[in-house]
Design a protein around this motif. Structure first.
Motif, PDB file in Angstrom:
ATOM      1  N   THR A 245      22.278  -5.189   4.339  1.00 54.31           N
ATOM      2  CA  THR A 245      21.480  -4.077   3.814  1.00 54.31           C
ATOM      3  C   THR A 245      20.015  -4.315   4.157  1.00 54.31           C
ATOM      4  O   THR A 245      19.496  -5.404   3.948  1.00 54.31           O
ATOM      5  N   ARG A 246      19.365  -3.300   4.692  1.00 55.97           N
ATOM      6  CA  ARG A 246      17.965  -3.460   5.074  1.00 55.97           C
ATOM      7  C   ARG A 246      17.099  -3.506   3.816  1.00 55.97           C
ATOM      8  O   ARG A 246      17.475  -3.005   2.754  1.00 55.97           O
ATOM      9  N   GLN A 247      15.919  -4.082   3.957  1.00 60.57           N
ATOM     10  CA  GLN A 247      15.001  -4.176   2.820  1.00 60.57           C
ATOM     11  C   GLN A 247      14.077  -2.968   2.805  1.00 60.57           C
ATOM     12  O   GLN A 247      13.407  -2.648   3.780  1.00 60.57           O
ATOM     13  N   ASP A 248      14.081  -2.300   1.649  1.00 60.40           N
ATOM     14  CA  ASP A 248      13.166  -1.197   1.402  1.00 60.40           C
ATOM     15  C   ASP A 248      12.055  -1.689   0.498  1.00 60.40           C
ATOM     16  O   ASP A 248      12.289  -2.484  -0.419  1.00 60.40           O
ATOM     17  N   TRP A 249      10.830  -1.183   0.733  1.00 62.23           N
ATOM     18  CA  TRP A 249       9.659  -1.656   0.017  1.00 62.23           C
ATOM     19  C   TRP A 249       9.081  -0.523  -0.825  1.00 62.23           C
ATOM     20  O   TRP A 249       8.878   0.577  -0.342  1.00 62.23           O
ATOM     21  N   ASP A 250       8.815  -0.818  -2.079  1.00 59.15           N
ATOM     22  CA  ASP A 250       8.168   0.172  -2.945  1.00 59.15           C
ATOM     23  C   ASP A 250       7.630  -0.544  -4.180  1.00 59.15           C
ATOM     24  O   ASP A 250       8.307  -1.417  -4.738  1.00 59.15           O
ATOM     25  N   ILE A 251       6.410  -0.178  -4.569  1.00 63.78           N
ATOM     26  CA  ILE A 251       5.769  -0.790  -5.733  1.00 63.78           C
ATOM     27  C   ILE A 251       5.265   0.317  -6.646  1.00 63.78           C
ATOM     28  O   ILE A 251       4.688   1.306  -6.176  1.00 63.78           O
ATOM     29  N   ASP A 252       5.475   0.176  -7.932  1.00 63.61           N
ATOM     30  CA  ASP A 252       4.920   1.094  -8.919  1.00 63.61           C
ATOM     31  C   ASP A 252       4.002   0.298  -9.845  1.00 63.61           C
ATOM     32  O   ASP A 252       4.396  -0.756 -10.361  1.00 63.61           O
ATOM     33  N   VAL A 253       2.779   0.808 -10.028  1.00 67.85           N
ATOM     34  CA  VAL A 253       1.795   0.140 -10.880  1.00 67.85           C
ATOM     35  C   VAL A 253       1.367   1.116 -11.962  1.00 67.85           C
ATOM     36  O   VAL A 253       1.041   2.269 -11.670  1.00 67.85           O
ATOM     37  N   ARG A 254       1.345   0.678 -13.201  1.00 66.57           N
ATOM     38  CA  ARG A 254       0.954   1.546 -14.305  1.00 66.57           C
ATOM     39  C   ARG A 254       0.356   0.701 -15.421  1.00 66.57           C
ATOM     40  O   ARG A 254       0.662  -0.490 -15.548  1.00 66.57           O
ATOM     41  N   GLN A 332     -18.174   4.237 -22.304  1.00 66.09           N
ATOM     42  CA  GLN A 332     -16.771   4.419 -22.675  1.00 66.09           C
ATOM     43  C   GLN A 332     -16.077   5.330 -21.655  1.00 66.09           C
ATOM     44  O   GLN A 332     -16.596   6.390 -21.305  1.00 66.09           O
ATOM     45  N   GLY A 333     -14.910   4.869 -21.132  1.00 67.83           N
ATOM     46  CA  GLY A 333     -14.153   5.671 -20.179  1.00 67.83           C
ATOM     47  C   GLY A 333     -14.485   5.389 -18.731  1.00 67.83           C
ATOM     48  O   GLY A 333     -13.934   6.045 -17.835  1.00 67.83           O
ATOM     49  N   TRP A 334     -15.370   4.440 -18.453  1.00 75.31           N
ATOM     50  CA  TRP A 334     -15.701   4.094 -17.059  1.00 75.31           C
ATOM     51  C   TRP A 334     -14.416   3.669 -16.339  1.00 75.31           C
ATOM     52  O   TRP A 334     -13.734   2.736 -16.750  1.00 75.31           O
ATOM     53  N   PRO A 335     -14.065   4.325 -15.228  1.00 73.52           N
ATOM     54  CA  PRO A 335     -12.806   3.975 -14.540  1.00 73.52           C
ATOM     55  C   PRO A 335     -12.986   2.811 -13.569  1.00 73.52           C
ATOM     56  O   PRO A 335     -14.004   2.707 -12.888  1.00 73.52           O
ATOM     57  N   PHE A 336     -12.006   1.930 -13.540  1.00 73.76           N
ATOM     58  CA  PHE A 336     -11.923   0.914 -12.496  1.00 73.76           C
ATOM     59  C   PHE A 336     -10.477   0.817 -12.045  1.00 73.76           C
ATOM     60  O   PHE A 336      -9.558   1.210 -12.766  1.00 73.76           O
ATOM     61  N   ILE A 337     -10.272   0.333 -10.838  1.00 79.20           N
ATOM     62  CA  ILE A 337      -8.967   0.462 -10.181  1.00 79.20           C
ATOM     63  C   ILE A 337      -8.341  -0.911  -9.955  1.00 79.20           C
ATOM     64  O   ILE A 337      -8.998  -1.841  -9.475  1.00 79.20           O
ATOM     65  N   VAL A 338      -7.048  -1.020 -10.312  1.00 74.43           N
ATOM     66  CA  VAL A 338      -6.243  -2.211 -10.025  1.00 74.43           C
ATOM     67  C   VAL A 338      -5.353  -1.876  -8.831  1.00 74.43           C
ATOM     68  O   VAL A 338      -4.508  -0.985  -8.905  1.00 74.43           O
ATOM     69  N   ASP A 339      -5.590  -2.567  -7.712  1.00 75.65           N
ATOM     70  CA  ASP A 339      -4.792  -2.368  -6.491  1.00 75.65           C
ATOM     71  C   ASP A 339      -3.775  -3.488  -6.355  1.00 75.65           C
ATOM     72  O   ASP A 339      -4.104  -4.666  -6.544  1.00 75.65           O
ATOM     73  N   VAL A 340      -2.541  -3.134  -5.998  1.00 76.11           N
ATOM     74  CA  VAL A 340      -1.466  -4.102  -5.780  1.00 76.11           C
ATOM     75  C   VAL A 340      -0.907  -3.857  -4.386  1.00 76.11           C
ATOM     76  O   VAL A 340      -0.466  -2.753  -4.066  1.00 76.11           O
ATOM     77  N   ARG A 341      -0.905  -4.872  -3.544  1.00 74.80           N
ATOM     78  CA  ARG A 341      -0.445  -4.717  -2.163  1.00 74.80           C
ATOM     79  C   ARG A 341       0.554  -5.826  -1.833  1.00 74.80           C
ATOM     80  O   ARG A 341       0.357  -6.983  -2.191  1.00 74.80           O
ATOM     81  N   SER A 342       1.626  -5.420  -1.146  1.00 82.02           N
ATOM     82  CA  SER A 342       2.647  -6.389  -0.740  1.00 82.02           C
ATOM     83  C   SER A 342       2.108  -7.279   0.371  1.00 82.02           C
ATOM     84  O   SER A 342       1.504  -6.798   1.326  1.00 82.02           O
ATOM     85  N   VAL A 343       2.333  -8.575   0.226  1.00 87.30           N
ATOM     86  CA  VAL A 343       2.006  -9.507   1.305  1.00 87.30           C
ATOM     87  C   VAL A 343       3.278  -9.978   2.010  1.00 87.30           C
ATOM     88  O   VAL A 343       3.202 -10.655   3.031  1.00 87.30           O
ATOM     89  N   ALA A 344       4.435  -9.626   1.455  1.00 83.26           N
ATOM     90  CA  ALA A 344       5.704  -9.992   2.089  1.00 83.26           C
ATOM     91  C   ALA A 344       6.087  -8.982   3.156  1.00 83.26           C
ATOM     92  O   ALA A 344       6.764  -9.324   4.129  1.00 83.26           O
ATOM     93  N   ASN A 345       5.683  -7.729   2.973  1.00 83.93           N
ATOM     94  CA  ASN A 345       5.973  -6.689   3.950  1.00 83.93           C
ATOM     95  C   ASN A 345       5.063  -6.889   5.154  1.00 83.93           C
ATOM     96  O   ASN A 345       3.840  -6.745   5.061  1.00 83.93           O
ATOM     97  N   GLN A 346       5.625  -7.214   6.298  1.00 82.39           N
ATOM     98  CA  GLN A 346       4.838  -7.509   7.487  1.00 82.39           C
ATOM     99  C   GLN A 346       4.034  -6.305   7.956  1.00 82.39           C
ATOM    100  O   GLN A 346       2.976  -6.447   8.569  1.00 82.39           O
ATOM    101  N   ASN A 348       2.603  -4.337   5.942  1.00 81.32           N
ATOM    102  CA  ASN A 348       1.496  -4.269   4.990  1.00 81.32           C
ATOM    103  C   ASN A 348       1.174  -2.832   4.597  1.00 81.32           C
ATOM    104  O   ASN A 348       0.017  -2.451   4.451  1.00 81.32           O
ATOM    105  N   THR A 349       2.228  -2.027   4.455  1.00 78.82           N
ATOM    106  CA  THR A 349       2.019  -0.626   4.090  1.00 78.82           C
ATOM    107  C   THR A 349       2.452  -0.319   2.673  1.00 78.82           C
ATOM    108  O   THR A 349       2.373   0.827   2.239  1.00 78.82           O
ATOM    109  N   THR A 350       2.913  -1.322   1.951  1.00 72.28           N
ATOM    110  CA  THR A 350       3.401  -1.097   0.603  1.00 72.28           C
ATOM    111  C   THR A 350       2.312  -1.457  -0.398  1.00 72.28           C
ATOM    112  O   THR A 350       1.844  -2.596  -0.426  1.00 72.28           O
ATOM    113  N   PHE A 351       1.903  -0.487  -1.181  1.00 75.48           N
ATOM    114  CA  PHE A 351       0.879  -0.768  -2.180  1.00 75.48           C
ATOM    115  C   PHE A 351       1.009   0.229  -3.327  1.00 75.48           C
ATOM    116  O   PHE A 351       1.687   1.257  -3.243  1.00 75.48           O
ATOM    117  N   GLY A 352       0.332  -0.082  -4.414  1.00 73.06           N
ATOM    118  CA  GLY A 352       0.263   0.814  -5.569  1.00 73.06           C
ATOM    119  C   GLY A 352      -1.013   0.528  -6.310  1.00 73.06           C
ATOM    120  O   GLY A 352      -1.652  -0.519  -6.120  1.00 73.06           O
TER     121      GLY A 352
END
Length: 417
Positions: A245-254, A332-346, A348-352
């Motif tokens: 089975t091939r490996q599919d890449w997907d990340i969900d961040v919340r 109060q309410g200042w937005p900042f972003i948490v980025d998550v990126r795959s380093v196993a996916n060669q 390097n297109t998988t992120f959330g």
């Protein structure tokens, strides 16, 4: 006088005395320390035990047994004697004995074993007895197929062409089924035949359609297929059908539903990172968009100490937001972003990513929320039912009340000097 390696030995002596046969048994132990051992064998009158040896083969033909080695058990001592084809002959003292032997033949391209056993007592007389060798029944099959190593998508199907050959000793009907509880969860198995009837050495072809599931781990998955001879105990044979089975890449961040917690100038947030792919992933976490004078510390997952994620599972990560002592508090309410990126996916297109907002410990979320807990993927949870309040509003209200009381007191003093 013989030279032997250290150990225990059974001795059998055969000879003649006054023209009559004599024989006897004894045991001897060779001690490596002493280097020399005496053993006395008591001889007594011996008698002949002999006969023809035959086997009834698969086709019903009665044939002489090929030359083979026979095992003779005598009162706990065991001896082996080579005997010619079609007959055996021993000269033994009186006593109880057990004689057995096994020969191998080849019929229809398959190995066959025939065995014989005889228990007898020598009682001061010669004996003649025929040994009949009977077939040892064995039900066995052999599978062959060509594995397809091209990776399949999750939920795909594949058809394998198999050949099954009867390598047992008898004609038989073999039932086919997957080994219980050993295949991947959710997979289905559809053979073109439920059973095959095969003569000895015969081969037949059949197909197996394998439907994989939509949640299958990446890599080689194994579906064991077994064959069982009908009305016989035990399995006749197994084959492992390998499906890649091939490996599919997907990340969900919340953001996790736990409210931020203040510890001095530090506020703790939690994010849930779910590996929605079907293989082991490793991700690096970065944070951007911070207010001036603020920094973050990640509990785990920062570049250089990446977080490993098992397929179809989520992990919770602590994000500690810190304010420099000289920096003003962020709005109060200042937005900042948490980025998550795959380093196993060669590729390097998988992120959330998840957007967090600066909040303080005495702020509470009100009503229902669509946030989800790590352990309850996809479910909304009631977080807090209290109304939303702010420290500024509560402080202003308290100050206004205090001024009203002071103003009233002054007016009263003016009226009553």
């Amino acid at each position: 006088n013989i030279t032997l390696k250290p150990g225990a030995y059974n001795l059998f002596a055969l000879g003649t005395a006054n023209g009559s046969a004599v024989a006897g048994f004894a045991q001897a132990t060779v001690d490596p320390v002493g280097g020399f051992s005496w053993a006395n064998v008591s001889l007594q009158s011996a008698f002949g035990v002999s006969g023809a040896t035959v086997l009834n083969n698969t086709t019903g033909s009665i044939l002489p047994v090929p030359a083979t080695t026979y095992t003779l058990d005598a009162g706990g001592a065991r001896f082996e004697f080579a005997q010619p084809a079609g007959a055996y002959a021993f000269t033994l003292p009186d006593g109880a004995f057990a004689l057995n032997a096994t020969v191998e033949t080849r019929e229809f391209g398959v190995s066959m074993n025939y065995t014989a056993r005889a228990d007898f007592t020598v009682d001061f007389s010669d004996q003649a007895r025929e040994l009949n060798f009977t077939k040892v029944h064995r039900y066995a099959v052999e599978f062959t197929y060509v594995e397809d190593k091209a990776p399949l998508a999750q939920g795909a199907n594949i058809t394998y062409n198999l050949t099954m050959r009867n390598t047992g000793t008898d004609n038989a009907t073999f039932d086919l089924e997957p080994a219980t509880g050993q295949g991947p969860s959710g997979w289905t198995f559809n053979p073109s035949l439920d059973n095959l009837t095969l003569e000895i050495g015969e081969s037949k072809d059949f197909t197996v359609l394998i439907n994989t599931s939509n949640q299958t781990r990446a890599g080689v998955n194994v579906l064991p297929l077994k064959a069982s001879a009908r009305n016989q105990t035990g399995d006749a044979g197994f084959v492992q059908l390998n499906v890649t089975t091939r490996q599919d890449w997907d990340i969900d961040v919340r953001q996790d539903v736990d409210a931020p917690a203040d510890i001095g100038s530090q506020t703790n947030y939690f994010v849930a990172i779910e590996n929605k792919g079907n293989g082991v992933d490793k991700v690096a976490i970065t944070v951007s968009g911070l207010p001036p004078g603020y920094s973050v510390t990640l509990e785990r997952g920062a570049p250089g100490s990446e977080l490993e994620l098992q397929p179809f599972r989520a992990e919770r990560v602590l994000v500690a937001l810190r304010r420099d002592a000289a920096a003003p508090p962020a709005q109060q309410g200042w937005p900042f972003i948490v980025d998550v990126r795959s380093v196993a996916n060669q590729n390097n297109t998988t992120f959330g990513q998840a957007t967090l907002k600066v909040a303080y410990a005495d702020l509470r979320l009100g009503g229902d929320t669509n946030a989800t807990r790590v352990t309850e993927t996809g479910r909304g949870n009631l977080v807090e039912t209290r109304s939303l309040t702010t420290p500024g509003f509560e402080g202003a209200a308290a100050l206004a009340a205090l001024l009203l009381i002071l103003g009233a007191s002054r007016r009263q003093r003016r009226r009553h000097p």
